[in-house]
Motif scaffolding. Structure first.
Motif, PDB file in Angstrom:
ATOM      1  N   UNK A 167       0.825  -1.198   0.000  1.00 58.43           N
ATOM      2  CA  UNK A 167       0.000   0.000   0.000  1.00 58.43           C
ATOM      3  C   UNK A 167       0.865   1.257   0.000  1.00 58.43           C
ATOM      4  N   UNK A 168       1.953   1.228   0.761  1.00 60.84           N
ATOM      5  CA  UNK A 168       2.879   2.364   0.771  1.00 60.84           C
ATOM      6  C   UNK A 168       3.415   2.612  -0.635  1.00 60.84           C
ATOM      7  N   UNK A 169       3.800   1.546  -1.311  1.00 62.35           N
ATOM      8  CA  UNK A 169       4.305   1.672  -2.679  1.00 62.35           C
ATOM      9  C   UNK A 169       3.246   2.272  -3.594  1.00 62.35           C
ATOM     10  N   UNK A 170       2.029   1.740  -3.525  1.00 58.64           N
ATOM     11  CA  UNK A 170       0.951   2.213  -4.394  1.00 58.64           C
ATOM     12  C   UNK A 170       0.630   3.682  -4.137  1.00 58.64           C
ATOM     13  N   UNK A 171       0.607   4.075  -2.867  1.00 58.84           N
ATOM     14  CA  UNK A 171       0.306   5.468  -2.520  1.00 58.84           C
ATOM     15  C   UNK A 171       1.364   6.408  -3.082  1.00 58.84           C
ATOM     16  N   UNK A 172       2.615   6.036  -2.965  1.00 61.39           N
ATOM     17  CA  UNK A 172       3.678   6.926  -3.422  1.00 61.39           C
ATOM     18  C   UNK A 172       3.728   7.022  -4.941  1.00 61.39           C
ATOM     19  N   UNK A 173       3.486   5.912  -5.624  1.00 59.18           N
ATOM     20  CA  UNK A 173       3.494   5.949  -7.091  1.00 59.18           C
ATOM     21  C   UNK A 173       2.320   6.769  -7.611  1.00 59.18           C
ATOM     22  N   UNK A 174       1.115   6.492  -7.118  1.00 59.89           N
ATOM     23  CA  UNK A 174      -0.050   7.256  -7.559  1.00 59.89           C
ATOM     24  C   UNK A 174       0.076   8.716  -7.126  1.00 59.89           C
ATOM     25  N   UNK A 175       0.638   8.946  -5.935  1.00 68.72           N
ATOM     26  CA  UNK A 175       0.845  10.306  -5.468  1.00 68.72           C
ATOM     27  C   UNK A 175       1.742  11.092  -6.405  1.00 68.72           C
ATOM     28  N   UNK A 176       2.761  10.450  -6.934  1.00 66.37           N
ATOM     29  CA  UNK A 176       3.663  11.104  -7.880  1.00 66.37           C
ATOM     30  C   UNK A 176       2.935  11.429  -9.184  1.00 66.37           C
ATOM     31  N   UNK A 177       2.107  10.513  -9.639  1.00 69.03           N
ATOM     32  CA  UNK A 177       1.349  10.735 -10.871  1.00 69.03           C
ATOM     33  C   UNK A 177       0.376  11.900 -10.703  1.00 69.03           C
TER      34      UNK A 177
END
Length: 399
Positions: free
Chosen positions: A128-138
């Motif tokens: 979830x941390x990974x997904x949040x940071x990737x989508x957050x960057x997008x």
């Protein structure tokens, strides 16, 4: 996983090993007033019809004065096409290679370094941390504390997809929590991002929304729409794929030794068997044949049974329960089959989810001593029409 079995399946033993089959059988069913579709040929006609309209997640009950400020999920026709075209620049294979790849790599390495320092973790927390940071960057949600942002997004999404008990007090309480947590998310995460992008625009979604005069509410809606699609579903996808590979050294070896094309093929095969969304809903404004004995009139609502359509041998080929990386080539398909939907409302971020999972697992499976200490609990979320995986405990050698 692709060795020949004498007098049997030419790829594998074709045994049904799906983790989510039991819980899906209990919960995945047709709602009253809909028609159930489990044949690929019929599903294709419905999903790819120019006259198909979104019918899930209360889409038919929502109206927006300005279509430009409505989530793409709830739009149809020309409005949907225009909105989706604008977002595609952030989600395309080119965007993955040029922009998102470095973020996926750097966040993955940082999270796995932390895992090795601690020696154990819940896989759902890492994914979830990974997904949040990737989508957050997008999106452009990069101006707030990462750990705090993860918590706030989790609170908002949980309150948004939780089901209230069937009484007025319970619904009111859940709605109050949703409003409160959304307010926190806006104040600490969205507001600072908007302020920063007004001063210095970047190549991200929030900068685009500002240029097109989106208001604060419209920007929050966009962030939460992509949050649900890009964070929650990717979390489950990563956990499921890791589970398959940690219990099968042969599959993990095949994955690690393969090039990126083969790795993606293996991931899509796992997703074909374990689609995150078990069904999708459409209303079709033309006549549909093949569901019942007689053609159904225009305006009917259909529920596409993704799980069973993805096992239809006329669609996916022989040995449908086998993980066969060559399946897509033999069937002349992209390998997505219907795991990401299809047609106008197919998942726009499927490339991001696949590459994010591929990059993470490539590093994850090479962590010294990595193992699954506790298999995840499998539950069902009726609002998302899919399974959830929780409490998967992993451990590795400490450094």
């Amino acid at each position: 996983m692709t060795t020949t079995v004498e007098n049997g399946c030419p790829f594998h033993d074709n045994v049904d090993r799906r983790k989510s089959a039991k819980v899906a059988e209990q919960h995945n069913h047709c709602e009253e007033g809909s028609h159930w579709v489990d044949k690929a040929s019929v599903a294709r006609k419905i999903l790819c019809s120019k006259h198909a309209r979104q019918a899930g997640a209360s889409a038919e009950m929502l109206e927006y004065k300005n279509p430009e400020h409505a989530p793409v999920f709830f739009l149809d026709g020309k409005d949907h096409f225009n909105k989706r075209r604008k977002s595609q620049r952030f989600l395309s294979p080119k965007a993955v290679n040029d922009q998102h790849y470095k973020v996926m790599e750097s966040v993955t390495k940082r999270l796995l370094d932390e895992l090795q320092q601690n020696g154990s973790a819940k896989l759902e927390d890492i994914s979830f941390q990974l997904a949040v940071e990737v989508v957050g960057e997008i999106l452009g949600l990069t101006e707030s504390n990462q750990q705090g942002k993860v918590r706030r997004i989790q609170w908002v999404l949980h309150s948004s997809i939780s089901q209230a008990k069937n009484n007025m007090l319970s619904r009111a309480w859940l709605n109050a929590k949703r409003v409160f947590f959304t307010g926190l998310f806006f104040w600490f995460d969205v507001r600072p991002a908007i302020k920063a992008r007004k001063k210095s625009p970047k190549d991200d979604a929030i900068s685009t929304y500002i240029q097109e005069d989106y208001g604060n509410t419209a920007i929050i809606i966009e962030c939460l729409t992509y949050g649900t699609a890009g964070m929650l579903t990717t979390r489950e996808f990563i956990i499921m794929c890791a589970w398959y590979m940690l219990e099968s050294p042969e599959l993990a070896k095949e994955f690690l030794e393969g090039d990126s094309k083969k790795q993606l093929a293996i991931l899509m095969e796992i997703l074909r068997l374990e689609p995150i969304a078990a069904k999708v809903m459409r209303r079709v404004n033309d006549e549909v044949e093949g569901v019942e004995d007689q053609p159904l009139p225009p305006g009917e609502r259909y529920e596409i049974d993704i799980r069973n359509v993805n096992l239809d041998e006329e669609f996916v080929g022989e040995c449908p329960f086998a993980i066969d990386p060559e399946r897509a080539t033999k069937q002349k398909d992209t390998g997505r089959f219907y795991s990401f939907g299809d047609g106008p409302h197919g998942c726009p971020g499927w490339q991001v989810a696949l590459h994010e999972t591929r990059i993470f697992l490539t590093h994850f499976l090479q962590v010294p001593g990595i193992k699954l200490d506790r298999e995840p609990d499998i539950t069902w979320n009726d609002m998302l029409n899919g399974y959830e995986l929780r409490n998967a405990m992993i451990s590795c050698d400490k450094v």
